[in-house]
Design an enzyme around this catalytic site. Structure first.
Site, short mmCIF file in Angstrom:
data_model
loop_
_atom_site.label_atom_id
_atom_site.label_comp_id
_atom_site.label_asym_id
_atom_site.label_seq_id
_atom_site.Cartn_x
_atom_site.Cartn_y
_atom_site.Cartn_z
N GLU A 1 0.82 -1.22 0.00
CA GLU A 1 0.00 0.00 0.00
C GLU A 1 0.85 1.26 0.00
O GLU A 1 0.58 2.21 -0.73
CB GLU A 1 -0.92 0.00 1.23
N GLY B 267 12.08 20.16 5.12
CA GLY B 267 12.16 18.70 5.06
C GLY B 267 11.23 18.06 4.06
O GLY B 267 11.03 16.84 4.09
N ASP C 27 9.93 10.06 -9.23
CA ASP C 27 9.14 9.51 -8.11
C ASP C 27 7.67 9.39 -8.51
O ASP C 27 7.02 8.36 -8.27
CB ASP C 27 9.29 10.43 -6.88
N LYS D 114 5.12 5.89 -9.32
CA LYS D 114 3.77 5.65 -8.81
C LYS D 114 2.78 5.44 -9.95
O LYS D 114 1.90 4.57 -9.87
CB LYS D 114 3.34 6.84 -7.92
#
Length: 365
Positions: free
Chosen positions: A147, A210, A224, A228
């Site tokens: 998940e 961050g 990235d 997905k």
């Protein structure tokens, strides 16, 4: 009352997500009545803790035990043998982003070792690895959940699996799949107020807070998001070969692709602010905002990642903070998509996705 059945847990990775998961595992193990969860192996890339007798590793002190250990991690083929030889049901939790570990998944799964993981690379690498992984679960009678490989703790993977497995037909998927990119564009091109600061300043701010990788180029290259999209496209029925097999727009200026460090990249990024200002201004003239999105059109087999313009009233335009939003258009849902929205990054919520997957495995062991 029957004795609790033992399930062994092996963990690779004890970084940000890994530490959050250990905390959640300690709490889960204390609450579990019908199963005794025993940590028998934990490793980082440099250190490990395990014993030939599969002695339990205390969860309340595991971080300090691991940091003071002089044991080296087992090579992956040896780890497969070690876990399989215990004679006890075992779940491997891979809290890394390692391609090497991902490549070894079929070996674990074929030996009956179940896996839960947030590691995108296992499911967005080559299409052959994808096929091998799922064939290995059948062969070994093992379980596999991931998940948190798409959207941290958001129920994205489980939703698309449920849609497909109940016979619905996914026609289109669209959304903001990166917490970093969400934060950047919500700050750079807000739907209300005086408008964001310079692009380079927003990137620097995101890094300071961050939200980006240590080198922001690892976020700005779009890979990235592409990983997905690759995972979701495969679940929707498209045989996508890899995250580089479809158009992915990088926001790294060509001149800065090869600079030595993230710091140098940030230092020189202001030289290219005018380009992003122009993109923002063009959208504003149309009464729109620009966002970094991914989309999958199943009928035309088109997958793409990049900048798109949206009306201010569009759900993608009005996201806040670093939220993700994923819209599933299907035959059943018609023109009103099923929408999932919320935090798509962060140690605690990602670890929650992993822990939730562990619970699904434990319910079936």
């Amino acid at each position: 009352m029957a004795a609790a059945r033992q399930v062994n847990i092996a963990i690779i990775g004890a970084g940000g997500v890994g530490k959050c998961f250990l905390s959640q595992l300690e709490s889960l193990a204390a609450r579990r009545q019908n199963q005794k969860l025993v940590l028998t192996y934990i490793a980082t890339s440099k250190k490990a803790v395990y014993s030939d007798s599969y002695s339990p590793i205390a969860l309340d002190s595991v971080v300090s035990t691991l940091s003071s250990s002089s044991q080296a991690p087992l090579a992956l083929p040896k780890l497969v043998d070690y876990l399989a030889a215990s004679g006890t049901k075992t779940v491997l939790v891979d809290n890394t982003s390692s391609q090497d570990i991902a490549d070894a998944y079929p070996s674990f799964l074929r030996r009956g070792i179940s896996i839960v993981t947030p590691n995108k690379k296992a499911f967005s690498g080559s299409y052959k690895l994808w096929q091998d992984i799922f064939a290995a679960t059948e062969e070994g009678g093992s379980l596999l959940y991931h998940e948190a490989s798409c959207g941290a703790g958001l129920p994205v993977i489980s939703t698309i699996k449920d849609l497909v497995e109940t016979g619905d037909e996914v026609t289109k998927i669209e959304g903001v799949f990166s917490g970093t990119m969400s934060f950047l564009f919500n700050s750079f091109a807000p739907t209300s107020g005086s408008g964001g600061g310079k692009w380079s300043a927003e990137v620097a701010k995101a890094k300071e807070l961050g939200y980006t990788e240590p080198d922001p180029r690892d976020d700005l290259n779009g890979l990235d998001v592409a990983r997905k999209l690759t995972i979701l496209a495969r679940y929707a029925g498209l045989e996508v070969e890899s995250p580089t097999s479809f158009p992915v727009q990088s926001l790294i200026p060509k001149e800065l692709e090869s600079v030595a460090s993230g710091d140098e990249f940030l230092a020189r990024l202001p030289e290219f602010d005018a380009e992003m200002e122009e993109v923002k201004a063009k959208a504003q003239k149309e009464g729109k905002v620009v966002r970094f999105v991914g989309s999958i059109d199943v009928a035309s087999k088109q997958v793409k990642v990049g900048l798109e313009k949206f009306d201010l009233s569009h759900p993608i335009a009005s996201l806040k903070g670093s939220d993700n939003i994923i819209s599933f258009y299907t035959k059943r849902y018609g023109s009103n998509p099923l929408i999932i929205q919320g935090a798509g990054a962060g140690g605690d919520v990602t670890a929650m996705g992993v822990t939730s997957d562990l619970l699904k495995v434990l319910a079936q062991l």
